[in-house]
Write an enzyme that holds these catalytic residues in place. Structure first.
Site, PDB file in Angstrom:
ATOM      1  N   TYR A  36      -7.275  -7.253  -6.949  1.00  0.00           N
ATOM      2  CA  TYR A  36      -7.869  -6.363  -5.943  1.00  0.00           C
ATOM      3  C   TYR A  36      -8.785  -5.321  -6.598  1.00  0.00           C
ATOM      4  O   TYR A  36      -8.699  -4.132  -6.303  1.00  0.00           O
ATOM      5  CB  TYR A  36      -6.777  -5.659  -5.129  1.00  0.00           C
ATOM      6  CG  TYR A  36      -5.692  -6.593  -4.675  1.00  0.00           C
ATOM      7  CD1 TYR A  36      -5.963  -7.564  -3.723  1.00  0.00           C
ATOM      8  CD2 TYR A  36      -4.420  -6.542  -5.218  1.00  0.00           C
ATOM      9  CE1 TYR A  36      -4.990  -8.455  -3.318  1.00  0.00           C
ATOM     10  CE2 TYR A  36      -3.438  -7.433  -4.821  1.00  0.00           C
ATOM     11  CZ  TYR A  36      -3.734  -8.385  -3.873  1.00  0.00           C
ATOM     12  OH  TYR A  36      -2.769  -9.270  -3.486  1.00  0.00           O
ATOM     13  N   LYS A  52       9.782 -13.462  -7.443  1.00  0.00           N
ATOM     14  CA  LYS A  52       9.764 -12.151  -8.107  1.00  0.00           C
ATOM     15  C   LYS A  52      10.956 -11.936  -9.049  1.00  0.00           C
ATOM     16  O   LYS A  52      10.911 -12.364 -10.189  1.00  0.00           O
ATOM     17  CB  LYS A  52       9.665 -11.040  -7.065  1.00  0.00           C
ATOM     18  CG  LYS A  52       8.276 -11.007  -6.398  1.00  0.00           C
ATOM     19  CD  LYS A  52       8.006  -9.680  -5.732  1.00  0.00           C
ATOM     20  CE  LYS A  52       6.722  -9.646  -4.959  1.00  0.00           C
ATOM     21  NZ  LYS A  52       5.544  -9.322  -5.730  1.00  0.00           N
ATOM     22  N   TYR A  72       3.438  -9.521   5.007  1.00  0.00           N
ATOM     23  CA  TYR A  72       2.660 -10.024   3.867  1.00  0.00           C
ATOM     24  C   TYR A  72       3.433 -11.181   3.247  1.00  0.00           C
ATOM     25  O   TYR A  72       4.636 -11.069   2.989  1.00  0.00           O
ATOM     26  CB  TYR A  72       2.443  -8.927   2.816  1.00  0.00           C
ATOM     27  CG  TYR A  72       1.712  -9.446   1.589  1.00  0.00           C
ATOM     28  CD1 TYR A  72       0.323  -9.512   1.563  1.00  0.00           C
ATOM     29  CD2 TYR A  72       2.419  -9.899   0.474  1.00  0.00           C
ATOM     30  CE1 TYR A  72      -0.345 -10.025   0.461  1.00  0.00           C
ATOM     31  CE2 TYR A  72       1.755 -10.404  -0.640  1.00  0.00           C
ATOM     32  CZ  TYR A  72       0.372 -10.464  -0.639  1.00  0.00           C
ATOM     33  OH  TYR A  72      -0.291 -10.982  -1.733  1.00  0.00           O
ATOM     34  N   ASP A 130      11.375 -14.805   4.280  1.00  0.00           N
ATOM     35  CA  ASP A 130      10.710 -14.622   2.994  1.00  0.00           C
ATOM     36  C   ASP A 130      11.391 -13.447   2.290  1.00  0.00           C
ATOM     37  O   ASP A 130      11.117 -12.284   2.584  1.00  0.00           O
ATOM     38  CB  ASP A 130       9.215 -14.348   3.245  1.00  0.00           C
ATOM     39  CG  ASP A 130       8.445 -14.055   1.967  1.00  0.00           C
ATOM     40  OD1 ASP A 130       9.085 -13.893   0.918  1.00  0.00           O
ATOM     41  OD2 ASP A 130       7.204 -13.989   2.033  1.00  0.00           O
TER      42      ASP A 130
HETATM   43  N1  PLP Z   1       6.024 -12.911  -0.085  1.00  0.00           N
HETATM   44  C1  PLP Z   1       6.270 -11.603  -0.214  1.00  0.00           C
HETATM   45  C2  PLP Z   1       7.209 -10.937   0.744  1.00  0.00           C
HETATM   46  C3  PLP Z   1       5.665 -10.866  -1.232  1.00  0.00           C
HETATM   47  O1  PLP Z   1       5.898  -9.540  -1.337  1.00  0.00           O
HETATM   48  C4  PLP Z   1       4.797 -11.537  -2.130  1.00  0.00           C
HETATM   49  C5  PLP Z   1       4.124 -10.791  -3.201  1.00  0.00           C
HETATM   50  O2  PLP Z   1       4.056  -9.588  -3.228  1.00  0.00           O
HETATM   51  C6  PLP Z   1       4.584 -12.909  -1.961  1.00  0.00           C
HETATM   52  C7  PLP Z   1       5.213 -13.568  -0.923  1.00  0.00           C
HETATM   53  C8  PLP Z   1       3.661 -13.658  -2.886  1.00  0.00           C
HETATM   54  O3  PLP Z   1       4.255 -13.835  -4.127  1.00  0.00           O
HETATM   55  P1  PLP Z   1       3.336 -14.157  -5.411  1.00  0.00           P
HETATM   56  O4  PLP Z   1       2.524 -12.956  -5.683  1.00  0.00           O
HETATM   57  O5  PLP Z   1       4.354 -14.468  -6.476  1.00  0.00           O
HETATM   58  O6  PLP Z   1       2.516 -15.349  -5.057  1.00  0.00           O
END
Ligand code: PLP
Length: 434
Positions: free
Chosen positions: A15, A272, A143, A243
């Site tokens: 970004y 993560k 997100y 997620d």
């Molecule tokens: N899902 C959520 C809730 C996230 O916070 C993130 C990244 O911040 C992702 C998916 C995407 O993960 P990555 O950056 O490992 O592709």
């Protein structure tokens, strides 16, 4: 050219502009909660390097697990092969996942695991003879990653609007507004109910970040919302995807944020902190119902397969990370950080630029009218020795879960200093985005 000059002119950062790049710091090494810079100074990583370094940087047990695995097998394609770290990790994830989610697809990043979960839902509906069910419901304020399917499931008014022309249109329920801990109001899920009623035959799945919408909204919402999702999914043959990439692994207290709701999804994504922030790895965990239905369809194969799927080094790191989660009381650690954040950040409520202060588990958020100038952010980082990365209207910290009281207090002091600064210029003029 010095390495930093080369970096400034040739290498994109997340970004960031290449013509007006924001400052970057030169990291040399890291251990525990601290990152050491090229000039020898140290910064507390109050962001856990985008929320993954749960046990601290370069944890000796994880480093050792990677080293040992590297002597045997660094990588082998997962098409046609398997290996011990993948099997061990799959078994261990299934043992700690919500009941029944014991079918595992390994992905190489969080975004890819969300893509995989969404594709599972579409392939599931297709196998049931419902090819028209190929859209999802997501939540405003959410997100799910930066790849195109994930962008299309993230807040439609958020950071990805530039790309709306290449995104499939999904359905968005209003952002949940009843906070965790407040009295539940069924009106919060009204727009979700309406979308389901109007479009059920087009919908394969619902997806959300349970309880904690992180990267787009820093919003903590009521677990009853998740129960409402489960009910609507069950009544309408829609799959439910949680997620847990940001909120999982104790970030909000319990192992999974959705445990507060007492219900389980059909598919869950994790990433993560899975490897404790040592190597990139994620997974989509599905129920037998989802897996068996996909397998009974045409094609019976699930159609996804990344090159680095189930990388052995990353799987070994994740097994070592799960050992650490199993041995330490991470829920207690998160709740102790929560108490410290609550006590320390409450006083900021009266500041002129502060709109709200929110805390849940090891996540503390100060919402401001407008972020201070980048120069103030850099000064605070330098003077307090605390790495913060504010974005949108949020000054926040999600520190390593092993942070002790003194570390959390340092973070609170840095946040307080930053929140006391005057609002800066609009982000575009400041060369400052996420
Ligand atoms: N899902 C959520 C809730 C996230 O916070 C993130 C990244 O911040 C992702 C998916 C995407 O993960 P990555 O950056 O490992 O592709």
């Amino acid at each position: 050219m010095t390495p930093l000059e080369y970096d400034r002119t040739r290498i994109w950062h997340p970004y960031a502009s290449l013509s007006n790049p924001p400052p970057v710091l030169h990291a040399k090494r890291a251990s525990g909660v601290e990152i050491e810079l090229a000039d020898g100074s140290r910064l507390v990583d109050a962001v856990s390097s985008w929320w993954c370094v749960a046990h601290g940087h370069n944890h000796p047990a994880i480093v050792e697990a990677i080293r040992r695995q590297s002597e045997r097998l660094c990588h082998v394609m997962f098409g046609g092969f398997t290996h011990d770290p993948a099997v061990e990790l799959a078994e261990r994830l299934a043992a700690i996942a919500p009941s029944g989610l014991d079918r595992v697809f390994f992905a190489d990043s969080g975004s890819i695991s969300v893509e995989v979960a969404a594709k599972m839902a579409v392939q599931y509906q297709n196998a049931l003879g419902r090819p028209g069910r190929n859209r999802l419901i997501a939540l405003k304020g959410g997100y799910h990653g930066d790849t195109s399917l994930c962008m299309a499931l993230s807040d439609p008014d958020g950071m990805h609007t530039l790309f709306s022309g290449i995104m499939t249109k999904h359905f968005f329920a209003e952002k949940p507004t009843v906070p965790t801990g407040a009295a539940w109001d069924p009106a919060d899920a009204e727009s979700l109910r309406r979308i389901v009623a109007e479009h059920r035959d087009e919908i394969a799945a619902m997806v959300c970040e349970p309880v904690f919408q992180a990267a787009n909204a820093m919003n903590f919402y009521h677990p009853e919302y998740l129960r409402e999702m489960r009910r609507l999914c069950d009544e309408n043959d829609i799959l439910l995807i949680f997620d847990e990439i940001a909120a999982g692994f104790h970030r909000t207290g319990p192992l999974w944020a959705h445990l507060r709701s007492g219900i389980s999804p059909d598919v869950m994504t994790v990433g993560k902190a899975l490897t404790g922030g040592h190597l990139t790895l994620a997974a989509a965990l599905a129920s037998a119902k989802v897996a068996d239905t996909i397998s009974g369809g045409k094609p019976s194969a699930f159609m996804h397969g990344p090159t680095y799927m189930a990388n052995p080094l990353a799987c070994a790191a994740a097994c070592a990370s799960l050992d650490l989660f199993a041995k330490g009381d991470y829920e207690a650690k998160a709740l102790s950080i929560e108490r410290r954040f609550r006590d320390g950040l409450a006083a900021l409520r009266g500041l002129p630029n502060v709109r709200d202060v929110r805390v849940l588990g090891a996540a503390g958020v100060v919402e401001v009218g407008r972020l201070p100038a980048q120069s103030d952010v850099s000064r605070v980082i330098r003077e307090h020795g605390v790495w913060l990365r504010p974005f949108c209207n949020f000054i926040y910290s999600m520190p390593p879960l092993v942070s002790d009281d003194a570390t959390v207090d340092r973070i609170v002091a840095a946040i307080a200093d930053l929140a006391s600064c005057p609002p800066g210029p609009p982000p575009e003029e400041d060369g400052f985005h996420e």
